[in-house]
Design a protein around this motif. Structure first.
Motif, short mmCIF file in Angstrom:
data_model
loop_
_atom_site.label_atom_id
_atom_site.label_comp_id
_atom_site.label_asym_id
_atom_site.label_seq_id
_atom_site.Cartn_x
_atom_site.Cartn_y
_atom_site.Cartn_z
N ASN A 158 0.61 -0.41 0.22
CA ASN A 158 -0.08 -0.31 0.13
C ASN A 158 0.51 1.50 -0.02
OD1 ASN A 158 -3.18 -0.44 -0.52
ND2 ASN A 158 -2.73 -1.83 1.81
N PRO A 159 1.61 1.99 -1.17
CA PRO A 159 1.69 3.13 -1.48
C PRO A 159 0.53 4.08 -0.48
CG PRO A 159 0.97 2.49 -3.24
CD PRO A 159 1.42 1.17 -2.19
N LEU A 160 1.58 5.31 -0.54
CA LEU A 160 0.04 6.34 0.16
C LEU A 160 0.25 6.81 -0.80
CD1 LEU A 160 -1.03 7.32 2.48
CD2 LEU A 160 1.59 8.89 2.76
N GLY A 161 -1.04 7.33 -1.33
CA GLY A 161 -1.55 8.82 -1.69
C GLY A 161 -2.28 10.17 -1.17
N LEU A 162 -2.50 11.47 -1.58
CA LEU A 162 -3.29 12.42 -0.82
C LEU A 162 -4.38 12.50 -1.85
CD1 LEU A 162 -3.67 13.63 1.53
CD2 LEU A 162 -3.00 16.14 -0.61
N PRO A 176 -3.97 22.09 -7.36
CA PRO A 176 -3.06 20.96 -7.10
C PRO A 176 -1.66 20.75 -7.14
CG PRO A 176 -5.02 20.30 -7.90
CD PRO A 176 -4.65 21.66 -8.81
N ALA A 177 -0.79 21.39 -8.10
CA ALA A 177 0.23 20.80 -9.33
C ALA A 177 0.83 21.76 -7.73
CB ALA A 177 0.58 21.45 -10.17
N SER A 178 0.80 22.48 -7.73
CA SER A 178 1.78 23.99 -6.58
C SER A 178 1.74 22.95 -5.54
CB SER A 178 0.56 24.92 -6.38
OG SER A 178 -0.34 25.02 -5.55
N ILE A 179 1.07 22.17 -5.15
CA ILE A 179 0.91 21.30 -3.38
C ILE A 179 2.54 20.05 -3.76
CG2 ILE A 179 -0.31 20.69 -2.43
CD1 ILE A 179 -0.81 22.72 -2.21
N THR A 180 2.90 20.48 -3.19
CA THR A 180 4.54 19.50 -2.86
C THR A 180 5.07 19.33 -1.55
OG1 THR A 180 6.14 21.75 -2.88
CG2 THR A 180 5.46 20.51 -5.17
N SER A 181 4.13 20.20 -0.53
CA SER A 181 4.85 19.31 0.74
C SER A 181 3.67 20.13 1.83
CB SER A 181 5.88 20.90 1.06
OG SER A 181 5.30 22.12 1.53
N TRP A 182 3.38 19.58 3.07
CA TRP A 182 2.25 19.84 3.74
C TRP A 182 2.43 21.84 4.07
CZ3 TRP A 182 -2.33 17.90 4.77
CH2 TRP A 182 -2.04 16.64 4.59
N PRO A 304 1.92 14.81 -0.35
CA PRO A 304 3.25 16.45 -0.12
C PRO A 304 4.29 15.94 1.16
CG PRO A 304 0.55 17.21 0.71
CD PRO A 304 0.67 15.26 0.00
N ALA A 305 5.13 16.17 0.60
CA ALA A 305 6.17 15.94 1.95
C ALA A 305 6.30 16.53 3.59
CB ALA A 305 7.00 16.20 0.72
N ALA A 306 6.87 15.20 3.76
CA ALA A 306 6.57 16.57 5.21
C ALA A 306 7.32 17.62 5.93
CB ALA A 306 7.16 14.61 6.24
N VAL A 307 8.67 17.32 4.35
CA VAL A 307 9.37 19.14 5.37
C VAL A 307 9.71 19.38 3.51
CG1 VAL A 307 10.47 17.99 7.01
CG2 VAL A 307 11.47 17.05 4.76
N LYS A 311 11.17 13.85 0.74
CA LYS A 311 10.53 12.47 -0.44
C LYS A 311 8.89 12.51 -0.43
CE LYS A 311 11.05 7.79 -0.51
NZ LYS A 311 11.60 6.60 0.53
N ARG A 312 8.53 11.52 -1.63
CA ARG A 312 6.96 12.69 -1.12
C ARG A 312 6.35 10.52 -2.12
NH1 ARG A 312 4.68 16.91 -4.99
NH2 ARG A 312 2.76 16.55 -4.56
#
Length: 444
Positions: A158-162, A176-182, A304-307, A311-312
């Motif tokens: 189970n890979p994670l997705g948003l 949505p393309a502008s969302i790369t991190s939390w 989104p990356a945690a930092v 990594k995504r």
């Protein structure tokens, strides 16, 4: 599929129960080469699984029995969480009463191999090593015991997705393309809430259900977990603090719904009050099945990356098939596992009937993994998860003390969300308790 959601939630509750049933016992069961078991290659074998996964395995039986005359397979649905208690009791009793083939989640497998090193059969001896490169990267370390032998084959990954409401993002003029991190998503949250009334995510704030998947996902995105690969406690690591800090920021910004109470999260999703859902691949069918009226409104992006810049892609959980060391027909049981999990046609048949996302890489060559999905507005959602797996993932070391870590982490999260505690201080205290309770060292 819905059984996955229930399974994950129930499994967390079951962990404490299983721990209380004897995970402190060691050394039960026959040896991997085993004196208690035997290498029979014909006769009846039993397979222990649960709900729709068991039903999917039953679909393999007719062709397997046709191609393997002399072996009869009985797939038994033990239910969830009952299966964990039965396996734990059986291993603690030296392998007595266990099924020949056992379906085990990653939450339990490392703990079973750690606490019952002789309980699961040595599959290397039966030829399992040749399949090492057939499965998604990141899963194989989990099947290796301290004896360096293979003790299971991966089935589900189970890979994670948003998952996100594309209609809400469009209404709020958020690309949505502008969302790369939390950081990006938290910044966009007020616009989405103002335009739609929806909050970003839901969490069980008081921890009535130990709702820790999101916290764990944020750690896993940074290559961390409650324990490192040596089994040392990492609950107060910088990665864990970052994960809980992200959660606190979402809550403090008023972007988090409280999903405490039975069915609250599902109700909020059905009412359109959540704009995103950080779920693994099983949720593809779950959302489409449970909320058909929302067809065309959902999409999936990489989490989104945690930092920022992080990594995504990450594998958040997986399940495996293994053989009891005390099985009198270990070769027959292994032949069934190998048949079910290494043949693309068979594993995709199970995927179609049970929603178990396959770990076998060859399965992804099937056209279904590149097909547009109407519920997701024609997006090729399966392909997005397959592409995510291509970048690899770190193995997660749940250890035999996962239940204790889960409880303490849940308490820390609740202190932060309900009482406004500082994430670093809450996790520091939790890590200290975890080390004391388990006798493990804290990582530097």
């Amino acid at each position: 599929m819905s059984h996955h959601l229930s399974r994950r939630q129930i499994l967390h509750l079951a962990t404490a129960s299983a721990a209380g049933l004897g995970l402190t016992a060691c050394g039960g069961g026959g040896s991997g080469a085993g004196s208690a078991g035997a290498d029979g290659d014909s006769g009846p074998i039993t397979v222990w699984s649960w709900t729709t996964a068991a039903e999917a395995l039953r679909g393999v039986v007719p062709s397997f029995e046709r191609d393997n005359p002399g072996i009869k397979v009985d797939v038994q649905d033990l239910g969830n969480p009952a299966i964990w208690d039965k396996i734990t009791v059986g291993l603690a009793a030296g392998g007595k009463g266990l099924g020949d083939v056992l379906h085990i989640g990653v939450d339990y497998l490392p703990g079973y191999m750690e606490k019952f090193p002789q309980g699961l059969a040595d599959l290397s001896r039966l030829g399992a090593d040749k399949h090492k490169d057939a499965f998604v990267e990141g899963l194989w370390p989990t099947v290796i015991g301290k004896d360096r032998a293979v003790h299971a084959l991966p089935w589900e990954v189970n890979p994670l997705g948003l998952f996100y409401r594309s209609d809400y993002f469009e209404k709020a003029d958020v690309d949505p393309a502008s969302i790369t991190s939390w950081d990006d998503l938290i910044a966009a949250g007020p616009k989405i809430r103002a335009a739609t009334g929806a909050q970003l995510i839901g969490l069980d704030k008081p921890g009535t259900t130990q709702d820790m998947d999101f916290f764990q996902n944020l750690m896993q995105l940074q290559g961390a977990f409650y324990f490192d690969h040596e089994g040392k406690v990492t609950l107060a690591s910088p990665e864990a603090i970052q994960a809980l800090t992200v959660i606190k920021r979402i809550n403090d910004a008023g972007l988090m719904a409280d999903t405490a109470g039975t069915g609250t999260g599902k109700r909020l999703l059905s009412q359109g009050k959540l704009a995103t859902a950080p779920y693994p691949a099983w949720a593809i069918e779950y959302l489409a099945t449970k909320f058909p009226a929302q067809s065309g409104k959902w999409r999936v992006m990489q989490p989104p990356a945690a930092v920022p810049g992080g990594k995504r892609s990450v594998i958040v959980n997986s399940t495996y098939l293994t053989v009891s060391a005390t099985s009198p027909r270990r070769k027959a049981a292994w032949r069934f596992i190998e048949y079910a999990l290494t043949k693309p046609a068979e594993i995709n048949r199970m995927f179609a009937s049970g929603g178990v996302f396959p770990a076998l890489k060859a399965a992804y060559e099937d056209p279904k993994f590149s097909a547009p999905n109407p519920f997701y507005g024609g997006q090729k959602v399966l392909r997005s998860f397959v592409d995510s797996l291509a970048s690899g993932s770190d193995a997660t070391n749940f250890t035999g003390d996962y239940s204790r870590a889960l409880k303490l982490a849940s308490d820390a999260q609740s202190q932060v969300l309900v009482k406004g505690a500082d994430p670093a201080e809450a996790l520091k205290a939790a890590a200290k308790q975890l080390a004391q309770q388990t006798g493990r060292q804290q990582a530097a």
